[in-house]
Every structure is written in structure tokens, then in C-alpha cells.
Design an enzyme around this catalytic site. Structure first.
Site, short mmCIF file in Angstrom:
data_model
loop_
_atom_site.label_atom_id
_atom_site.label_comp_id
_atom_site.label_asym_id
_atom_site.label_seq_id
_atom_site.Cartn_x
_atom_site.Cartn_y
_atom_site.Cartn_z
N PHE A 26 0.82 -1.22 0.00
CA PHE A 26 0.00 0.00 0.00
C PHE A 26 0.85 1.26 0.00
CE2 PHE A 26 -2.16 -3.20 2.80
CZ PHE A 26 -2.98 -3.72 1.82
N ILE B 144 3.02 -7.72 -4.44
CA ILE B 144 2.74 -7.29 -3.07
C ILE B 144 1.35 -7.74 -2.60
CG2 ILE B 144 4.31 -5.34 -3.19
CD1 ILE B 144 1.86 -3.55 -3.66
N THR C 278 -1.14 -8.18 -5.05
CA THR C 278 -2.07 -7.72 -6.08
C THR C 278 -2.27 -8.74 -7.20
OG1 THR C 278 -0.21 -6.57 -7.08
CG2 THR C 278 -1.64 -5.29 -5.66
N ARG D 5 -8.74 -2.99 -20.62
CA ARG D 5 -8.76 -4.44 -20.69
C ARG D 5 -8.58 -5.05 -19.31
NH1 ARG D 5 -11.06 -7.10 -23.87
NH2 ARG D 5 -9.96 -6.33 -25.71
N GLN E 208 -9.48 -6.37 -6.16
CA GLN E 208 -8.77 -5.12 -5.93
C GLN E 208 -9.74 -3.97 -5.70
OE1 GLN E 208 -5.03 -4.15 -6.24
NE2 GLN E 208 -5.38 -6.07 -5.18
N GLY F 161 -4.46 0.50 -14.80
CA GLY F 161 -4.38 0.05 -13.41
C GLY F 161 -5.72 0.04 -12.72
N GLU G 276 -5.61 1.02 -6.96
CA GLU G 276 -5.91 2.14 -6.07
C GLU G 276 -7.22 2.85 -6.39
OE1 GLU G 276 -1.83 4.17 -5.04
OE2 GLU G 276 -1.66 3.10 -6.93
#
Length: 732
Positions: free
Chosen positions: A237, A465, A467, A622, A632, A695, A698
Site C-alpha cells: 500500500f 505485493i 495484487t 482491458r 482489488q 491500473g 488504487e
């Protein structure tokens, strides 16, 4: 033909290792002659060490060495312009923040080191630290050109204040939040092993390049002298982007003693030594016409900036400055210098606080104009990056709004606050927008190797990590070579491998995926070339071209699997490596987008707030792994629940963090989290990359706290602008 796993519901390739306990994290590594180090922490917030009594610790059972500013470890000065902290521990007697490492005790066991460290007494000449953001005036504007500080005014408008004054309706809101911590499950730890002048470090890291630069700079090494192994990481994080004092001191002690050294931080030390998200105060002013169309937007922020160094928080650069269409825009992001522990990026570091500010203000504008909050956002929808002519590589935010509203049942919302009740519970709905930058693609390299055992090995030093990076790599390779997932083997988490992208800024998968696909194609080309030219190949000199499909090479009616081919040629493997530093065209902007919809229940007698339902729809281009992407998003929303309702670590006047443990620093647990309906729109984004994956990690944390806060207002009629939202704030 093997169906492609791309975009499917794919289990994690490391799932069994993690759930059965065979995965080894940093502190799990054992080395011959291993010894243990424990840090001694400063108990004053600012001052000078005048004396340290270490005799008792030195004579304690099992103690091998005690290092202090009076007997320091050898470290190099911090390089000019280096990221993170601006000092080296133990190199002087100055105390810059409460909890700073001021000593290291090394012993044969952890218990001996811990007990000896407790025997050390310290005398200080203390000074009063600056700790209060509330008491500080406006800070210093961030001068970095990429910070997003800017003013864009329509012709004839003298200033943003003029634009606001001339608006039919204005809204002004000031929001605050205290320091927050990543609080990852795995405490920070390292095992340092020297062999001659080569250092191997077992330690969790998110960004191998920055970790290598930070550690080698502190120890006076070249990058070739350091290897970092970080196969499994128990959460990051942002907290593991940089190497902190513990890693550097452990490695330096191992060099002095010529023994492997393990150094694991206590949980309270993690809170103080590892950088936290800055406390921040933000003011947003909106000007609009009566129908809600924005005419002026101003976003100013003052964020905690420790004198010791840290993360320069930029709350508006990728939120307010990128979200809504307006002819007049003003952004000023400032740093307030305090004597507090270091700050650093924490998941959606700028964007989560920034979105709470702008999305709270937008909800207040919806109330002031009587426009539905979702319709207000659609009315101010930006098709180009505000203040520019740059369009996005892809933007389906309007679809996120409409699909999310439909799935959630937004039409059942009552616009008048505090009018929906279920017994003693007040019920309310709120929504907010999510946005996160996607333009940053990291340089990286991937090696793909066809092996004579019938497997394909993909290697890169990306650190997973939690993810799912290793799984994403396997999916992309399986899709590129046309083989099932069980034929793909991945190697990650070791800097001896080709350099991977940093697992930061939600950019790891988006950077790695196109590189991996190109590497796979290059490996196929090399395999075809070998099959066509190697004298031992049954396909050589056939007179017709050799082609590859799903692990089989063929020419005419002849065909052979690649494993058999390699065995016939007596070649153990054929491989290729591809490096990429590609980025998107500057004519485009790139962001991930999303829409949050939330229902809360607030107890009218106690003020207790419960999140009852949550729907989030995101546009990330995608989708590589639908299961992981959805997870996530769920994780990001859980961050938002903590952000809105629970997480707080006030800094006392002494400089001490008041909640530096997992008993007092409250994070969401299962009972706090409802079912979260997370949806990822799948689609292509060829202007972003060949694979088109942006991404996701987050994005869910951006705006989710605002959706909760807006729902609380709809439930109660009480607008809470200071996070977290406590029951007593509602009862007042």
C-alpha cells in the site's frame, strides 16, 4: 484450441502456497549463524541526545554489539535530491521525530536483543516540536512542475475569486483528516546476508529500482553488489516503496559483524519509522449556474510535510484538476513543515484525500441547486482533460454512472435528508466519482523461455505485493503462446531476474503486460527459427515455412510439440527477452474511472454508522484477471470505509503518534464490511497500450470515503467534514 484465460476468473498461481503456509516472507528466512537486531527508538519529539547509558545492555546475555550515535554504524550521507528521508540514522545526535531509530542492539536471539535494548537509557536536551497542522498557517506551494498547481481562467476573468463572485451559486467547504497508516499485515522485516562484498537482502519491497538505489546509496555499494529477494510480500500500500531505517541499519550491522542479521520492527515501530499518509486540510470552492453547471472550481490544500522528509502530497492534481469541465480552475497544493515522523505514499496517496474534498463539495452543490448528484456529475462531464485539448485514451465514466445507479437502485433515493427511517436507524444513500492516473508506465523487461519439459517460463523481477502480479504475468503469457495456465511457470520477486516495473501507482500490470506479450512473440519467433534451421529438427529444410500454434510447430502435414522438438534438437530451452520503456502519446491523457454508490444506516440513538450496501463500477480498459480485478476494487472500497469511519492517528503535542498500534489505530474488519458489488467494465484501450490494460489497485480507494460521507448526510442531514466520522460528531 485452448481458450484464452485473458479476462477470465483465474485463481492465483500462488494461492496454494499462501493458504497452506509454505510461502516464505521476509522474516521466515533462516541462515546459518543468524543473529537478531532490535532498534532503540527516541522518546522525545525533537532535540539532541546528550548521553546514552549502554553498559548494562552490552553486558547482557547473548549481546554481540550495541550501536548508537556515540558508536555508530558506517553509512553514507543522503544524496542530493534523493527520495524520502533527508538524514541517516545514528550518524548524529539529533532527534528529528518521536520514534526515530537511535540505537541498534544485536544478540544471538531476538529475546536477548529485545531485553538488552530495554536496558538502554537516554538523556535528551528536548525542544518543542511543531506537530499541529490545525495551528499552522498556509504552507508553501509545491514547486514541482508536475504537481498540478495551476490557474486556468476564461477570457476577461481577472482571478478565480472574481469567477466565484460572479457565479449564481457558490459552495465552500473545508475538510480535514489526520495521519493515516498503511498497516499492512506483514510487519517490516529484513534478513541481510553478506558474502565478501555482495549483499543479499530478504525484504519486502514494492519498487526494486528505488530499493536498490536507496540501499546502495546508504551503504556505499554499486547496484551490482546488491540482490533483493522479495518473493512474497504481506501487503504494501505504498509503505514498501522505499527502504526505511530498519533495512539500512540491519544490513550495516551484518557487514560489521560478518554475520547474517535479521531485523523485524515491532508494530509500533512500523507506525513511526515507516512513512504515513500526511494529515491534510483542504478548502474547495465551487461556482455554478442555477442548473448546476460549473463556472469556477478552486481547490487548495495544506498537507503535513515533515522536516525529516517524505511524500509531497498533491491532493488536487489528479482529482479536481482532471474531473469536471469548468472554464475557471484554480489549484494550489501546499506543504506545512512539521517535526513529525516521515510521510510517504499510501494507497491512492493524493487522490483518496483529494476526492473526499471535491466529491463532498459536489454533493453540497447538488443540495444547493436541487440537482440529483449523479445528474450533476453528468452535466459537468469532461470529454477532454480540463484546461487542455487532450482527450483520454479511453473514458467510459458515464457508463459507470448509469450502470452503477441501475445495479444499486439509485432511483429509490430520497433527496430530502433525514426522512428515511427503519426503526431507530436512519437510512441514506450517497455517491461519488473515482479517478486515478494511468499515464505512468514503468520501464521493465520480461524473459520468456520455452523449456524441454513442456512448460513456458516467464521471468521478471516485479514484486507481487498481494495484487496478483505473478498470476497476471502467467495469464498474458498463456494468452500469447496459446497454452493452458498449468503449462506456464512464473519467476518474480528477485532482482537477479530481468528488471520489472515498480508495484506502485497502479501501474505494474499495465506496464508489464505489453512487454510480456512482445517477449512471448519474440520467443515464438526464435523457436520457429530453431525449428526451421537446426539440422536435428524434423521440420528443417522442409521447403515450406514453419508456423507455431498452441505449443505445436508445423510445416505442411508435419507437426511436433515444442517439448519434443527441443529434446530432438538437444536444446534445453529457447528464449527471448524484451525490454520496454514505452509510454502513451502526449496527445492523450490516461486515467482509470469509476462510480461509487453507497447506502448507510445511522443509529439515531448512538450515532453508530454502518455501511449497508456498496456498488462500484470501474473503467480500467482491458481486464486481465476478472477475479483479481474485482478483488482489488473491493479492497479499495474497504480502504474507503476505514478512511471515512475509522482510521485516525492524532499527533500529540509531544510529537508522539497517539494510536501507533493495531488496538488504537482502527481498521475495518469483516463486521464493518457489507457485500460490495464490484463491476469492472471490460474493453479495449489500444491508445494506452497494445494490451490495453490500465491500473485498478488504487481506484476503489478514491471517492469511496466521499460516497460514505455523502450517504451519512442524506441519512441524517448532518454534514461531517472532518474525518473520520465519529458517532459523537453526529450526536452533537
Amino acid at each position: 484450441m485452448t481458450p484464452s484465460p485473458l479476462g477470465g476468473e483465474i485463481p492465483r498461481v500462488d494461492g496454494r502456497a499462501k493458504t497452506t503456509g509454505t510461502a516464505r516472507y521476509s522474516a521466515d528466512y533462516r541462515e546459518p549463524d543468524l543473529v537478531h537486531a532490535v532498534l532503540v527508538s527516541a522518546t522525545t519529539g525533537l532535540g539532541t541526545i546528550t548521553a546514552m547509558e549502554t553498559d548494562a545492555a552490552t553486558r547482557a546475555p547473548g549481546v554481540l554489539a550495541v550501536y548508537t550515535p556515540f558508536a555508530p554504524l558506517r553509512l553514507q550521507p543522503v544524496a542530493e535530491g534523493a527520495l524520502g528521508e533527508k538524514y541517516r540514522p545514528l550518524q548524529d545526535r539529533e532527534v528529528r521525530f518521536h520514534g526515530q531509530a537511535i540505537g541498534v542492539v544485536v544478540a544471538d536471539t531476538f529475546e536477548h536483543a529485545r531485553d538488552a535494548a530495554a536496558m538502554i537509557t537516554v538523556d535528551y536536551r528536548s525542544r518543542t516540536p511543531r506537530t499541529s497542522l490545525a495551528d499552522a498557517g498556509p504552507g508553501v506551494s509545491i514547486a514541482m512542475p508536475e504537481s498540478g498547481n495551476k490557474t486556468v481562467l476564461a477570457p476577461g476573468i481577472a482571478s478565480i475569486d472574481t469567477a466565484l463572485r460572479d457565479s449564481e451559486i457558490t459552495v465552500e467547504t473545508t475538510v480535514t483528516q489526520p495521519a493515516q497508516h498503511a498497516a499492512a499485515m506483514e510487519p517490516h522485516a529484513s534478513v541481510a546476508v553478506w558474502s565478501q562484498n555482495l549483499l543479499t537482502l530478504y525484504t519486502g519491497t514494492q519498487f526494486p529500482g528505488r530499493a536498490i538505489a536507496g540501499i546502495t546509496g546508504a551503504l556505499g555499494l554499486t547496484p551490482e553488489q546488491l540482490r533483493i529477494i522479495s518473493t512474497y510480500v504481506g501487503g504494501g500500500f505504498g509503505s514498501r516503496v522505499l527502504p526505511w531505517s530498519d533495512v539500512i541499519l540491519g544490513a550495516a550491522a551484518a557487514r560489521e559483524l560478518n554475520r547474517p542479521v535479521k531485523l523485524a520492527l515491532t508494530r509500533s515501530q512500523v507506525f513511526s519509522i515507516v512513512g504515513h499518509r500526511s494529515a491534510v486540510r483542504q478548502r474547495v470552492r465551487l461556482g455554478a449556474r442555477a442548473d448546476g453547471t460549473l463556472t469556477a472550481v478552486s481547490h487548495e490544500s495544506d498537507a503535513e510535510a515533515p522536516a525529516v522528509g517524505g511524500w509531497p502530497m498533491r491532493t488536487a492534481a489528479e482529482t479536481t484538476a482532471a474531473l469536471y469541465r469548468t472554464p475557471n480552475l484554480h489549484v494550489d497544493q501546499r506543504q506545512v513543515f512539521l517535526d513529525t515522523p516521515p510521510t510517504w505514499a499510501m494507497r491512492a496517496p493524493n487522490e483518496a484525500p483529494g476526492a473526499f474534498a471535491i466529491e463532498t463539495a459536489m454533493d453540497e452543490l447538488a443540495v444547493a441547486t436541487g440537482v440529483d448528484p449523479m445528474q450533476l456529475r453528468l452535466r459537468n462531464y469532461a470529454t477532454t482533460l480540463p484546461g487542455t485539448n487532450r482527450r483520454w485514451t479511453s473514458k467510459r465514466l458515464d457508463e459507470c454512472y448509469r450502470l452503477g445507479a441501475n445495479r444499486f437502485g439509485w432511483e429509490r433515493r430520497t433527496a430530502t435528508p433525514a426522512t428515511t427511517r427503519d426503526g431507530q436507524w436512519l437510512v441514506g444513500m450517497g455517491m461519488a466519482t473515482a479517478i486515478y492516473p494511468a499515464a505512468g508506465r514503468s520501464a521493465n523487461a520480461v524473459q520468456v523461455r520455452f523449456r524441454d519439459d513442456g512448460t513456458v517460463l516467464a521471468s521478471t523481477s516485479i514484486m507481487d505485493i498481494g495484487t496478483g502480479a505473478a498470476t497476471a504475468l502467467a495469464i498474458v503469457i498463456a494468452d500469447a503462446v496459446g497454452l493452458p495456465m498449468d503449462r506456464i511457470v512464473t519467476e518474480v520477486g528477485d532482482t537477479i531476474l530481468p528488471p520489472g516495473p515498480g508495484a506502485v501507482g497502479s501501474r505494474a500490470t499495465g506496464s508489464m503486460a505489453p512487454t510480456a506479450r512482445t517477449a512471448a512473440r519474440a520467443a515464438i519467433d526464435n523457436l520457429v527459427r530453431a525449428a526451421s534451421t537446426n539440422p536435428a529438427s524434423p521440420l528443417a529444410d522442409s521447403g515450406t515455412p514453419v508456423s507455431y500454434a498452441a505449443g505445436t510447430l508445423r510445416t505442411g502435414n508435419a507437426r511436433i510439440g515444442f517439448a519434443d522438438l527441443l529434446q530432438r534438437m538437444r536444446i534445453p530451452a529457447v528464449d527471448a527477452i524484451h525490454s520496454s520503456a514505452d509510454s502513451i502519446s502526449p496527445q492523450f491523457a490516461a486515467h482509470g474511472f469509476g462510480a461509487h454508490f453507497c447506502e448507510v444506516r445511522v443509529n439515531s440513538l448512538t450515532g453508530e454508522t454502518r455501511v449497508a450496501r456498496f456498488t462500484t463500477v470501474v473503467d480500467i480498459g482491458r481486464v486481465i484477471n476478472a477475479k483479481a480485478a474485482r478483488s482489488q476494487v473491493v479492497g479499495g472500497v474497504i480502504f474507503g470505509i476505514g478512511h471515512a469511519l475509522l482510521e485516525s492517528d492524532p499527533i500529540e503535542p509531544s510529537g508522539r503518534l497517539a494510536a501507533a498500534n493495531l488496538a488504537d489505530y482502527v481498521v475495518p474488519v469483516n463486521a464493518d464490511v457489507p457485500f460490495i458489488d464490484a463491476v469492472c467494465l471490460d474493453g479495449d484501450d489500444p491508445d494506452f497500450s497494445e494490451v490495453g490494460a490500465r491500473g485498478v489497485g488504487e481506484l476503489g480507494a478514491v471517492g469511496s470515503a466521499a460516497a460514505i460521507g455523502n450517504a451519512v448526510f442524506n441519512a441524517t442531514g448532518v454534514r461531517i467534514r472532518d474525518l473520520p466520522i465519529h458517532p459523537e460528531d453526529l450526536l452533537r
